[in-house]
Structures are given as structure tokens and as C-alpha cells.
Design an enzyme around this catalytic site. Structure first.
Site, PDB file in Angstrom:
ATOM      1  CB  CYS A 172      17.651  -4.517 -31.457  1.00  0.00           C
ATOM      2  SG  CYS A 172      16.627  -5.120 -32.810  1.00  0.00           S
TER       3      CYS A 172
ATOM      4  CB  CYS B 216      16.816  -0.740 -26.222  1.00  0.00           C
ATOM      5  SG  CYS B 216      15.847   0.719 -26.595  1.00  0.00           S
ATOM      6  CG  HIS B 217      17.741  -5.113 -26.430  1.00  0.00           C
ATOM      7  ND1 HIS B 217      17.053  -5.642 -25.370  1.00  0.00           N
ATOM      8  CD2 HIS B 217      16.807  -4.651 -27.304  1.00  0.00           C
ATOM      9  CE1 HIS B 217      15.744  -5.521 -25.597  1.00  0.00           C
ATOM     10  NE2 HIS B 217      15.567  -4.913 -26.759  1.00  0.00           N
TER      11      HIS B 217
ATOM     12  CG  MET C  35       9.692  -4.756 -27.209  1.00  0.00           C
ATOM     13  SD  MET C  35      11.362  -4.955 -27.860  1.00  0.00           S
ATOM     14  CE  MET C  35      10.984  -5.904 -29.334  1.00  0.00           C
TER      15      MET C  35
ATOM     16  CG  HIS D   5      12.755   8.347 -22.566  1.00  0.00           C
ATOM     17  ND1 HIS D   5      12.736   9.441 -23.385  1.00  0.00           N
ATOM     18  CD2 HIS D   5      13.640   7.482 -23.124  1.00  0.00           C
ATOM     19  CE1 HIS D   5      13.575   9.227 -24.403  1.00  0.00           C
ATOM     20  NE2 HIS D   5      14.132   8.048 -24.268  1.00  0.00           N
TER      21      HIS D   5
HETATM   22 FE1  DHE Z   1      17.185   8.733 -28.514  1.00  0.00          FE
HETATM   23  C1  DHE Z   1      18.127  11.710 -27.105  1.00  0.00           C
HETATM   24  C2  DHE Z   1      19.749   7.197 -26.956  1.00  0.00           C
HETATM   25  C3  DHE Z   1      15.947   5.725 -29.542  1.00  0.00           C
HETATM   26  C4  DHE Z   1      15.011  10.309 -30.585  1.00  0.00           C
HETATM   27  N1  DHE Z   1      18.639   9.333 -27.229  1.00  0.00           N
HETATM   28  C5  DHE Z   1      18.860  10.614 -26.769  1.00  0.00           C
HETATM   29  C6  DHE Z   1      19.999  10.612 -25.899  1.00  0.00           C
HETATM   30  C7  DHE Z   1      20.469   9.334 -25.876  1.00  0.00           C
HETATM   31  C8  DHE Z   1      19.612   8.534 -26.711  1.00  0.00           C
HETATM   32  C9  DHE Z   1      21.665   8.823 -25.120  1.00  0.00           C
HETATM   33  C10 DHE Z   1      20.558  11.818 -25.171  1.00  0.00           C
HETATM   34  C11 DHE Z   1      21.523  12.574 -26.018  1.00  0.00           C
HETATM   35  C12 DHE Z   1      22.038  13.830 -25.340  1.00  0.00           C
HETATM   36  O1  DHE Z   1      21.230  14.593 -24.796  1.00  0.00           O
HETATM   37  O2  DHE Z   1      23.245  14.066 -25.355  1.00  0.00           O
HETATM   38  N2  DHE Z   1      17.697   6.791 -28.228  1.00  0.00           N
HETATM   39  C13 DHE Z   1      18.791   6.391 -27.573  1.00  0.00           C
HETATM   40  C14 DHE Z   1      18.864   4.959 -27.578  1.00  0.00           C
HETATM   41  O3  DHE Z   1      19.810   4.263 -27.137  1.00  0.00           O
HETATM   42  C15 DHE Z   1      17.599   4.465 -28.132  1.00  0.00           C
HETATM   43  C16 DHE Z   1      16.732   3.978 -26.952  1.00  0.00           C
HETATM   44  C17 DHE Z   1      17.694   3.300 -29.092  1.00  0.00           C
HETATM   45  C18 DHE Z   1      18.486   3.549 -30.338  1.00  0.00           C
HETATM   46  O4  DHE Z   1      18.563   2.631 -31.154  1.00  0.00           O
HETATM   47  O5  DHE Z   1      19.030   4.613 -30.549  1.00  0.00           O
HETATM   48  C19 DHE Z   1      17.018   5.729 -28.709  1.00  0.00           C
HETATM   49  N3  DHE Z   1      15.703   8.114 -29.824  1.00  0.00           N
HETATM   50  C20 DHE Z   1      15.382   6.847 -30.112  1.00  0.00           C
HETATM   51  C21 DHE Z   1      14.366   6.785 -31.117  1.00  0.00           C
HETATM   52  O6  DHE Z   1      13.895   5.728 -31.643  1.00  0.00           O
HETATM   53  C22 DHE Z   1      13.923   8.158 -31.392  1.00  0.00           C
HETATM   54  C23 DHE Z   1      12.528   8.322 -30.805  1.00  0.00           C
HETATM   55  C24 DHE Z   1      13.806   8.527 -32.868  1.00  0.00           C
HETATM   56  C25 DHE Z   1      15.101   8.619 -33.588  1.00  0.00           C
HETATM   57  O7  DHE Z   1      15.308   9.630 -34.266  1.00  0.00           O
HETATM   58  O8  DHE Z   1      15.909   7.716 -33.502  1.00  0.00           O
HETATM   59  C26 DHE Z   1      14.941   8.946 -30.586  1.00  0.00           C
HETATM   60  N4  DHE Z   1      16.654  10.641 -28.781  1.00  0.00           N
HETATM   61  C27 DHE Z   1      15.762  11.081 -29.721  1.00  0.00           C
HETATM   62  C28 DHE Z   1      15.693  12.529 -29.651  1.00  0.00           C
HETATM   63  C29 DHE Z   1      16.582  12.930 -28.640  1.00  0.00           C
HETATM   64  C30 DHE Z   1      17.172  11.730 -28.121  1.00  0.00           C
HETATM   65  C31 DHE Z   1      14.790  13.388 -30.498  1.00  0.00           C
HETATM   66  C32 DHE Z   1      16.888  14.344 -28.192  1.00  0.00           C
HETATM   67  C33 DHE Z   1      15.862  14.833 -27.242  1.00  0.00           C
HETATM   68  C34 DHE Z   1      16.109  16.262 -26.884  1.00  0.00           C
HETATM   69  O9  DHE Z   1      15.115  17.015 -26.881  1.00  0.00           O
HETATM   70  O10 DHE Z   1      17.260  16.626 -26.613  1.00  0.00           O
END
Ligand code: DHE
Length: 542
Positions: free
Chosen positions: A47, A50-51, A88, A366
Site C-alpha cells: 500500500c 501509492c498512499h 485501486m 500511467h
Molecule cells: Fe512501479 C516504474 C513507483 C507499483 C512495476 N514505478 C515505476 C517508477 C516509479 C514507480 C516511481 C518509475 C521509475 C523510473 O523510471 O525511474 N510503482 C510505483 C509505486 O509507487 C507503485 C504505484 C506502488 C508500489 O508499492 O510500488 C508501483 N509498479 C508497481 C507495481 O505493482 C508493478 C506493476 C509490479 C511490480 O513489480 O511491483 C510495478 N513500475 C513497474 C515497472 C516499472 C515501474 C515494470 C518500469 C516501467 C518501465 O518500462 O520503465
């Protein structure tokens, strides 16, 4: 006399105040120590991203007790179980009823503030497993490194390095918890992976099998990493952004030795103090010695000049809240980043060091890194999908030759659902793909939308990718997430992100025919999510 009356009134009010305080205490939601600890761990893992750790809200809503208590236990349990259309996700497929009930109570309790993490902690955590002079001077294996994919195994604290040519797992490497992204050194030799727990690992692909040569912990909660890419500074530095404590750290790019920490706490773009402005996406410019560092809660974009880190210069650009993910336009001059709670995309002109535009979009853009292609009518465009709307937004990105379309939403294509996280194309492809893994609806979350970018009017094809993998039925939705091209640009890979104990897979689709080419299954592939092709990541191809 008056004084006596006041005193008497105060005395008579006291029992009432005490009684109401006692009532408030009785009514305040509580958990026993063990349940609080377990719920705290779930909150951090599922959580906080996001929060926020302090629950002030960002991509997700504010969940401080004043707000969460208003919703109440029952409503919170419902939201946790079923998710919402606003992005969510539903948790009823991965948390038990009891865990959901306890989480609903936990988020009505006052959040704890985690400890700081300074230079002493970073230095103590730093381990140089193999010094630079002990590393090979040439590639010691026969793998085609350009086509290796670094795949996040979300729930096992590992990445899988997969040989894209043979589709065989080359190595599984232990990393931090739930690695968020992998980024590749300018040289294409090292993969840097950042865990949600702030652990950063540097993996050398020149050794016979991939070897972690350095590790450090940048904080308690982190998401982003990159290296210096400007001529003369190639891989000299690495930079790692933390969610908690809110800061970024500059490291030696070859050893990960921590060199400097910069806090991002301060005023938001609206002028209000924020105690938790988290570092979201970071990209590295190739036209200046600069990183673009996006600070989520303040809505401020920092252009950090690393040419003299002792006298560090930062240009601070006002944009909008809450900054999250983004990518370069095709020319690599403009950086486009989602300000998802403002329903905007901010465009930074890195050549001028200025905001070029704030583009209004549908709910919660996103993009991941987005997708660049040349639209038959509008010229070069950059695409993003949305967490809160079933569209793929196209924004014109060519102010020189297509001025009338630059930084405008030129088209909105239908996606098969909201709850989308990533769009993807490749310069050699004529397909534009979008996922929708956070849709509560199984069919939608297990499918992707694909458009022919040369004939967008034809409309999309919606493909159920999870079915292609032919996995056993499971309670957890098999969320299809994050398309990534191979180096040649003729295959797109999608992850099947199922439950932690469910079989998972990566489906490789032939980009031309849109039919399955192969499926990578292995008991070691635990909850695969993000995939980063070495060549495409190294060269910012998307
Ligand atoms: Fe991500 C990128 C934050 C949840 C998979 N994610 C990013 C980036 C941020 C971020 C700040 C950009 C990084 C960069 O480019 O320098 N993500 C967050 C969160 O805060 C969030 C919403 C909640 C959390 O708890 O982390 C979150 N993200 C997820 C997932 O649940 C995902 C789907 C699966 C996982 O592995 O956790 C996920 N995020 C990704 C991926 C990228 C990403 C695969 C990179 C995308 C790309 O092609 O560069």
C-alpha cells in the site's frame, strides 16, 4: 468571583472531557502487537507505494486516521477486497478475509514514522563484493548481452536474467525485496536493480555467469536508479531515488560507494510544506551532464547537474502533483512525466532547462516510459495509457515540424479497460500495445489491446494473453503486465503476474502475426512483472 466561576466550570467540564477521551480511546481501532506488525508489513509491501509511508496520499487517497475513520471498518474492508474503478486494485485474491479486516483496522490507526537513513547507514550497508581491478576486462561468456532481459520476480526478492535468443533462464540473482526497475549502464555491461526495500545491486554480465559486484542500501523504501550518461561521465556516477527517507543519493557508478545525499523535503508546488516528497522516476540526459529527478508529492522536477557534485547545481521546475513515471520523446530532448493525481503530463525541455508544457489528460495517466511513434497525421507522438480511464492518449512531440500539434492531446484511442499501467511500441514495429492489469475484471486484466499504428482507424484487437500461456485455473487473476520488446524489435514479451504460489509465465508474442511464439515457464519464475531488455533500456528505446 468570575475567576471562581471559571474554575468551577472547568472542574465540571473535566469529567466530561475525561469521559469523552476514554470513549475516544475505547472507540479507537486497535490491533494486538502481532497483528499490527503483520499489517504494517502488508502495508509497506502493498500500500505504501501509492498512499505514502505517512499515509498522506499520492496516487492513492489520503489514509490518515481522520480520513480513514470516516470511511469506517466495513467500507474499508469492501474497498480493500474489491478495489475501485479509480485504479485501486482488489486484494481479495491475494489477502485472506482476516488479513483484509486487520488491514482495514490498521489504516485507521496513527501511522508510525520510520527512521532516517543517512550517510553512516549507507556506508555501513555498502559492500563491494568485487573491486573494479578484479573484474574481467572482456566478456567471459557467449551470451548475446544485447538481447538479455532482466525480469523482476516481484515476490521472491530476485531478478531472472533471461537469454532473449534462446528464451532460457541464464541466471536467477538474489536482490532486494520486490525489485522495482532494472536500468542498464551506458556500457551495456552492468544491470542496476533497485528493491522496494532500498537495496541496490550492481550485476556484472561480463563474468561467466552474472555476478553481483556491489550492493548498498539507499534507504528503507525506493523505486528508481540510473547512471550518468553524458559524454565524459559515462557510468562515473549512479543515482538512486528513495521514497523513504525522501531523498536521492549520488554513488560511484563503478562501486556504488555513497558520495552525497540530497533531501527532497520542502514546499510543494502550492507552497505547502510536505514531510514526505518521494523520489519517483529518474532519467539520465545524453545532451547535458544531468539527471531529471521527479519529486512526487511536491510536483517539482529537478534537473541535477552532476558535473561538480561538491557544488551541486539543481534547477527546480514547477509542474504538478503527483509526479510518477515517464519517458523521453523520440528526439531525447523532451522528457514527459505523468502527474497522475492532477490528470496531467508535464513536458520538460531539457535543452532549455524549462517546462515546455503541462498537458491535460484523462484520469491518472500511467505511461511507464511511454511509447514513441510517428502518427500518419500528427507526426511524432508519445503515448500513455491510464489508471483511471480506458483510453490511450497520444500527445504531439514535434514543435519544430508539427507545431500545431506539439504538447496537445491529438488523439485518444480506446483501451480495453482502465487500470492500465504500460504502453509499448518499438521503432521497428507498427504495433502499439497497452495492458490493463489493475482492472478488477478478470478477462480485462488478463488481456492486452493492440493497434496498428499505420491504420489506427481500423480499431484495436484485444488479445487474452493469459490464455496463451495455458496455465492451470487459479483464484488469483493472471494479470498481464508490462510489454517489452526484444532487441530486434520483432517480439514483444508480456509477464503473467499471478499469485505468489501460482505458476507464472512470460509469453513471447511474434510482433508481426500477434500470435504466441513461445512461452517461458519455470517454477523459478515467481510473480514476474517488469522486464528490461538490455539494448532497449541502454538506449532508451520505447
Ligand atoms: Fe512501479 C516504474 C513507483 C507499483 C512495476 N514505478 C515505476 C517508477 C516509479 C514507480 C516511481 C518509475 C521509475 C523510473 O523510471 O525511474 N510503482 C510505483 C509505486 O509507487 C507503485 C504505484 C506502488 C508500489 O508499492 O510500488 C508501483 N509498479 C508497481 C507495481 O505493482 C508493478 C506493476 C509490479 C511490480 O513489480 O511491483 C510495478 N513500475 C513497474 C515497472 C516499472 C515501474 C515494470 C518500469 C516501467 C518501465 O518500462 O520503465
Amino acid at each position: 468571583m468570575l475567576k471562581g466561576l471559571k474554575h468551577a466550570l472547568m472542574l465540571s467540564a473535566l469529567p466530561m472531557a475525561l469521559a469523552s477521551a476514554a470513549f475516544a480511546q475505547e472507540a479507537a481501532p486497535t490491533l494486538d502487537k502481532e497483528s499490527k506488525e503483520t499489517s504494517g508489513k502488508i502495508y509497506f509491501e502493498r500500500c505504501a507505494g501509492c498512499h505514502g509511508v505517512l499515509r498522506k496520499g499520492a496516487t492513492g487517497k489520503n489514509l490518515e486516521p481522520d480520513a480513514s475513520k470516516k470511511l469506517g471498518q466495513q467500507r474499508l474492508e469492501k474497498i480493500l477486497a474489491n478495489g475501485t474503478e479509480g485504479g485501486m486494485p482488489n486484494f481479495d485474491d491475494i489477502l485472506t478475509k482476516d488479513e483484509i479486516a486487520k488491514m482495514a483496522t490498521y489504516i485507521q490507526m496513527t501511522p508510525d514514522t520510520p527512521p532516517e537513513w543517512g550517510m553512516k547507514d549507507m556506508k555501513a550497508s555498502w559492500k563491494l563484493h568485487i573491486p573494479v581491478d578484479k573484474r574481467p576486462t572482456k566478456q567471459m561468456n557467449k551470451i548475446n548481452l544485447k538481447n538479455v532481459f532482466s525480469v523482476t520476480l516481484r515476490d521472491s526478492g530476485e531478478v531472472a536474467l533471461i537469454d532473449g535468443d534462446t528464451k532460457k533462464i541464464w541466471a536467477i540473482v538474489k536482490t532486494g525485496y520486490a525489485v522495482h526497475i532494472s536500468r542498464v549502464s551506458y556500457s551495456g555491461r552492468y544491470v542496476y536493480v533497485i528493491g522496494r526495500d532500498g537495496r541496490l545491486d550492481m550485476i556484472d554480465m561480463w563474468t561467466e555467469t552474472p555476478t553481483t559486484v556491489a550492493t548498498m542500501k539507499s534507504g528503507i523504501d525506493a523505486r528508481s536508479v540510473d547512471t550518468s550518461k553524458f559524454k565524459g561521465y559515462e557510468d562515473k556516477y549512479a543515482v538512486v531515488g528513495s521514497y523513504w527517507p525522501p531523498q536521492y543519493a549520488i554513488l560511484d557508478g563503478q562501486t556504488l560507494e555513497p558520495l552525497k545525499i540530497v533531501s527532497t523535503r520542502g514546499q510543494t508546488v502550492d507552497g505547502e510544506y510536505h514531510p514526505e516528497p518521494r523520489v519517483a522516476s529518474i532519467v539520465s540526459s545524453q545532451i547535458k551532464p544531468e539527471w531529471v529527478i521527479n519529486v512526487k508529492e511536491t510536483g517539482l522536477i529537478k534537473l541535477v547537474d552532476y558535473s561538480d557534485i561538491k557544488n551541486l547545481k539543481e534547477v527546480t521546475i514547477d509542474s504538478a502533483k503527483f509526479l510518477h513515471d515517464g519517458g523521453w520523446d523520440a528526439s531525447k530532448r523532451y522528457f514527459l512525466v505523468a502527474a497522475n493525481a492532477s490528470n496531467k503530463v508535464a513536458v520538460v525541455d531539457t535543452k532549455e532547462g524549462k517546462l515546455a508544457a503541462l498537458v491535460d489528460t484523462k484520469s491518472k495517466p500511467h505511461p511507464g516510459r511511454g511509447a514513441n511513434f510517428v502518427h500518419p497525421k500528427f507526426g511524432p507522438v508519445w503515448a500513455t495509457s491510464h489508471l483511471g480511464a480506458d483510453v490511450i492518449t497520444l500527445i504531439g512531440t514535434d514543435p519544430a515540424k508539427h507545431k500545431q500539434y506539439a504538447w496537445k492531446v491529438v488523439a485518444e484511442l480506446k483501451n480495453h479497460g482502465s487500470g492500465s499501467l504500460f504502453v509499448k511500441t518499438h521503432p521497428k514495429s507498427s504495433n502499439l500495445w497497452a495492458d490493463a492489469p489493475l482492472m478488477p475484471d478478470r478477462e480485462a486484466a488478463e488481456s492486452v489491446t493492440v493497434y496498428d499504428i499505420k491504420n489506427l482507424d481500423k480499431g484495436p484487437e484485444v488479445i487474452n494473453v493469459a490464455k496463451m500461456a495455458d496455465l492451470p485455473e487459479t483464484k488469483a487473476i493472471k494479470r498481464v503486465v508490462h510489454g517489452e520488446y526484444n532487441a530486434a524489435g520483432d517480439e514483444i514479451w508480456f509477464s503473467i503476474w499471478a499469485g505468489k504460489t501460482d505458476p507464472s509465465a512470460i509469453v513471447v508474442i511474434d510482433d508481426k502475426t500477434r500470435k504466441m511464439k513461445s512461452v517461458i515457464k519455470d517454477p523459478k519464475l515467481i510473480t514476474p512483472t517488469g522486464k528490461f531488455n538490455v539494448y532497449n533500456t541502454q538506449h532508451d528505446i520505447y
